[in-house]
Design an enzyme around this catalytic site. Structure first.
Site: not given
Length: 255
Positions: A6, A132, A8-9, A107-109, A13
């Site tokens: 994952d 974030t 992220g900005n 968003g994919a997350d 992870v």
């Protein structure tokens, strides 16, 4: 073995899963300046500490909100693991319907979070991801991601305030003992930490009303356990929710 990432900005992870269980997890800082070769060295260092190698991964799935790293990291694993990498987006069959939001921009997350949350509850649910950005997403039975809210994350908000006020120092990410702060520091903690919580609780209340009056709520993200101590709005706190969603999505592709 499955590897889920994952991106992220702030952090990447990473989880390695076998037979549906997470055997290893890592969290590294997101660095858009690193090349694919530099990431190969970094990942190899992480894996070698536990006697893992790139070729142990049969499946790799990535959710990313950092486009410049999506291709870089996927190239690393395509090259070193010799396996096709699944990059999650709104067009991937996740088992959740996406009709009322733009599947090209979601968003994919957030998709992974929603898949994990719906698998957890099997009914109307809300997932709050403290990253974030702080996101609050709603899933409606029988399995449709209907949208949500995206807010500035707590750390981002604090950094912005401190950066604009030269006389104020960085404050701890915890609420004061009383909502009425007796000092500048306590007042900032009340406004920022408790204020952030009040915002989330208010969004949850309004989303529950829109969903028909009831919904289970799960919190995830880097600050979830720390923040969840100060509210009773969360039914479950699951820092692994995003990776669980990615694992479930990959399992669906295999079936």
């Amino acid at each position: 073995m499955l590897l889920a990432l994952d991106i992220g900005n702030s952090n990447i992870v990473i989880g390695a899963s076998s037979n549906g269980e997470w055997e290893h997890q890592w969290r590294i800082q997101t660095d858009t300046d690193k090349t694919a070769d530099e990431y190969i060295v970094l990942f190899n260092s992480l894996f070698s500490e536990i006697d893992l190698a790139f070729n142990k991964f049969d499946h790799v799935i990535i959710s990313s909100v950092v486009p410049q790293l999506t291709r870089t990291v996927s190239e690393v694993f395509e090259k070193k693991s010799h396996t096709e990498v699944l990059i999650l987006n709104g067009d991937v069959d996740t088992g959740l319907a996406i009709k009322r939001v733009n599947r090209k921009s979601v968003g994919a997350d957030l998709i992974a979070d929603s898949v994990g949350a719906y698998a957890l509850f099997g009914d109307n649910c809300i997932v709050v991801d403290f990253g974030t950005a702080t996101t609050v997403m709603a899933v409606q039975n029988p399995g449709e991601l209907i949208g949500g809210a995206i807010c500035a994350g707590l750390k981002v908000t604090i950094d912005a305030l401190v950066g604009k006020t030269a006389q104020l120092s960085q404050i701890p990410l915890e609420p004061p003992k009383q909502v009425i702060g007796g000092s500048t520091m306590e007042a900032m903690q009340s406004g920022l930490v408790l204020g952030h919580l009040c915002m989330i609780e208010g969004l949850i209340d309004r989303m529950k009303k829109q969903l028909g009056g009831s919904a289970k709520v799960v919190a995830t993200g880097g600050l979830s356990e720390q923040i969840a101590e100060h509210t009773d709005y969360f039914d479950v706190i699951d820092p692994m929710l995003t990776l669980d969603g990615l694992r479930l999505i990959m399992e669906r592709q295999q079936k």
